[in-house]
Design an enzyme around this catalytic site. Sequence first.
Site, mmCIF file in Angstrom:
data_model
loop_
_atom_site.group_PDB
_atom_site.id
_atom_site.type_symbol
_atom_site.label_atom_id
_atom_site.label_comp_id
_atom_site.label_asym_id
_atom_site.label_seq_id
_atom_site.Cartn_x
_atom_site.Cartn_y
_atom_site.Cartn_z
ATOM 1 N N GLU A 1 -8.769 7.723 4.248
ATOM 2 C CA GLU A 1 -7.589 7.020 3.729
ATOM 3 C C GLU A 1 -7.008 7.814 2.562
ATOM 4 O OE1 GLU A 1 -7.562 2.719 3.557
ATOM 5 O OE2 GLU A 1 -7.039 2.811 1.435
ATOM 6 N N ASN B 1 -2.426 6.667 5.699
ATOM 7 C CA ASN B 1 -1.848 6.072 4.495
ATOM 8 C C ASN B 1 -1.040 4.889 5.009
ATOM 9 O OD1 ASN B 1 -0.577 5.212 2.237
ATOM 10 N ND2 ASN B 1 0.283 7.210 1.658
ATOM 11 N N HIS C 1 -3.417 -3.155 1.409
ATOM 12 C CA HIS C 1 -3.908 -4.220 0.533
ATOM 13 C C HIS C 1 -3.909 -5.589 1.207
ATOM 14 C CE1 HIS C 1 -3.075 -0.977 -2.208
ATOM 15 N NE2 HIS C 1 -1.782 -1.042 -1.939
ATOM 16 N N HIS D 1 -3.890 7.950 -0.496
ATOM 17 C CA HIS D 1 -2.780 7.361 -1.243
ATOM 18 C C HIS D 1 -2.218 8.414 -2.174
ATOM 19 C CE1 HIS D 1 -3.519 3.459 0.363
ATOM 20 N NE2 HIS D 1 -4.810 3.653 0.145
ATOM 21 N N LEU D 2 -0.905 8.519 -2.183
ATOM 22 C CA LEU D 2 -0.257 9.483 -3.072
ATOM 23 C C LEU D 2 -0.523 9.119 -4.524
ATOM 24 C CD1 LEU D 2 2.902 9.315 -0.925
ATOM 25 C CD2 LEU D 2 1.740 11.478 -1.371
ATOM 26 N N ARG E 1 -2.959 -3.821 -6.085
ATOM 27 C CA ARG E 1 -3.054 -2.540 -5.358
ATOM 28 C C ARG E 1 -4.437 -1.914 -5.474
ATOM 29 N NH1 ARG E 1 2.271 -1.092 -3.898
ATOM 30 N NH2 ARG E 1 3.730 -1.949 -5.406
ATOM 31 N N ASP F 1 -9.460 -3.828 11.061
ATOM 32 C CA ASP F 1 -10.186 -3.980 12.329
ATOM 33 C C ASP F 1 -9.850 -2.853 13.293
ATOM 34 O OD1 ASP F 1 -11.489 -6.217 11.478
ATOM 35 O OD2 ASP F 1 -10.209 -7.650 12.530
ATOM 36 N N ALA G 1 1.624 -0.474 1.872
ATOM 37 C CA ALA G 1 1.238 -1.791 1.357
ATOM 38 C C ALA G 1 0.287 -2.536 2.296
ATOM 39 C CB ALA G 1 2.492 -2.626 1.098
ATOM 40 N N ARG H 1 12.091 7.383 -2.829
ATOM 41 C CA ARG H 1 11.528 6.057 -3.124
ATOM 42 C C ARG H 1 10.672 6.149 -4.399
ATOM 43 N NH1 ARG H 1 6.077 3.859 -0.211
ATOM 44 N NH2 ARG H 1 6.039 1.903 -1.324
ATOM 45 N N PRO I 1 4.328 1.542 6.398
ATOM 46 C CA PRO I 1 5.644 1.106 5.923
ATOM 47 C C PRO I 1 6.134 1.836 4.681
ATOM 48 C CG PRO I 1 4.199 -0.777 6.284
ATOM 49 C CD PRO I 1 3.385 0.448 6.549
ATOM 50 N N ASN I 2 7.413 2.162 4.719
ATOM 51 C CA ASN I 2 8.156 2.736 3.584
ATOM 52 C C ASN I 2 7.807 4.189 3.264
ATOM 53 O OD1 ASN I 2 9.677 0.325 2.996
ATOM 54 N ND2 ASN I 2 7.757 -0.544 2.253
ATOM 55 N N TYR J 1 5.849 8.200 -6.783
ATOM 56 C CA TYR J 1 5.449 8.942 -5.580
ATOM 57 C C TYR J 1 5.943 10.390 -5.548
ATOM 58 C CZ TYR J 1 4.295 4.232 -4.101
ATOM 59 O OH TYR J 1 3.753 2.979 -4.042
ATOM 60 N N ARG K 1 -3.109 1.152 -10.934
ATOM 61 C CA ARG K 1 -1.843 0.432 -10.790
ATOM 62 C C ARG K 1 -2.051 -1.087 -10.889
ATOM 63 N NH1 ARG K 1 1.665 2.756 -6.029
ATOM 64 N NH2 ARG K 1 3.187 1.458 -7.131
HETATM 65 C C1 DQA Z 1 0.691 3.978 -1.336
HETATM 66 C C2 DQA Z 1 0.228 2.898 -2.324
HETATM 67 C C3 DQA Z 1 0.584 1.511 -1.829
HETATM 68 O O1 DQA Z 1 0.189 0.537 -2.777
HETATM 69 C C4 DQA Z 1 2.075 1.382 -1.627
HETATM 70 O O2 DQA Z 1 2.400 0.116 -1.092
HETATM 71 C C5 DQA Z 1 2.623 2.477 -0.779
HETATM 72 C C6 DQA Z 1 2.162 3.843 -1.037
HETATM 73 C C7 DQA Z 1 0.445 5.395 -1.884
HETATM 74 O O3 DQA Z 1 0.479 6.335 -1.089
HETATM 75 O O4 DQA Z 1 0.226 5.574 -3.094
HETATM 76 O O5 DQA Z 1 3.496 2.264 0.057
HETATM 77 O O6 DQA Z 1 -0.058 3.839 -0.144
#
Ligand code: DQA
Length: 152
Positions: free
Chosen positions: A98, A74, A80, A100-101, A111, A87, A77, A18, A10-11, A23, A107
Amino acid sequence: MNRVLVLNGPNLASLGHRQTDVYGTTSLGEIETAVRQRADELGIEVHFAQSNHEGELIDILEVERDRADGCIVNLGALTHTSLAMADALRIFNGPVVEVHLSNIHAREPYRRVSLTAEAATGMIAGLGMHGYVLALEAVAALLVRQSAESTP
Ligand code: DQA
């Protein structure tokens, strides 16, 4: 040729505009280009996907389970919160990295916990788009090791 799934949650399609202070200004399209460039050099086929929907992300993992040799995730959210994503990752056979940017450990407290990293081979956080390229290199190395170990 090994196939690697790069799954974004998501997002992440909004990267580039964003929360640029957190990011950066790199778009998901630019990240995909960088990953594909390195994949070409490594001789890896990449399947790049993004969804804002948990069920769809699980559907993609289900389909790719029989196709992809490794996976980079990635999950935004959902990292978390989602036991279902954790699963689904546990069912995936190959290495899972995994990404994360942002450095999620520097943070907000909510998170700093990743439910999905418990189901991953390893995690890279805080290196921006380079994290995706490093994750690809890690998956490639893990696949080479895996195939060396399985060769008699
Ligand atoms: C993220 C970190 C997450 O906490 C956040 O909700 C994101 C981006 C990152 O790439 O740093 O959407 O996964």
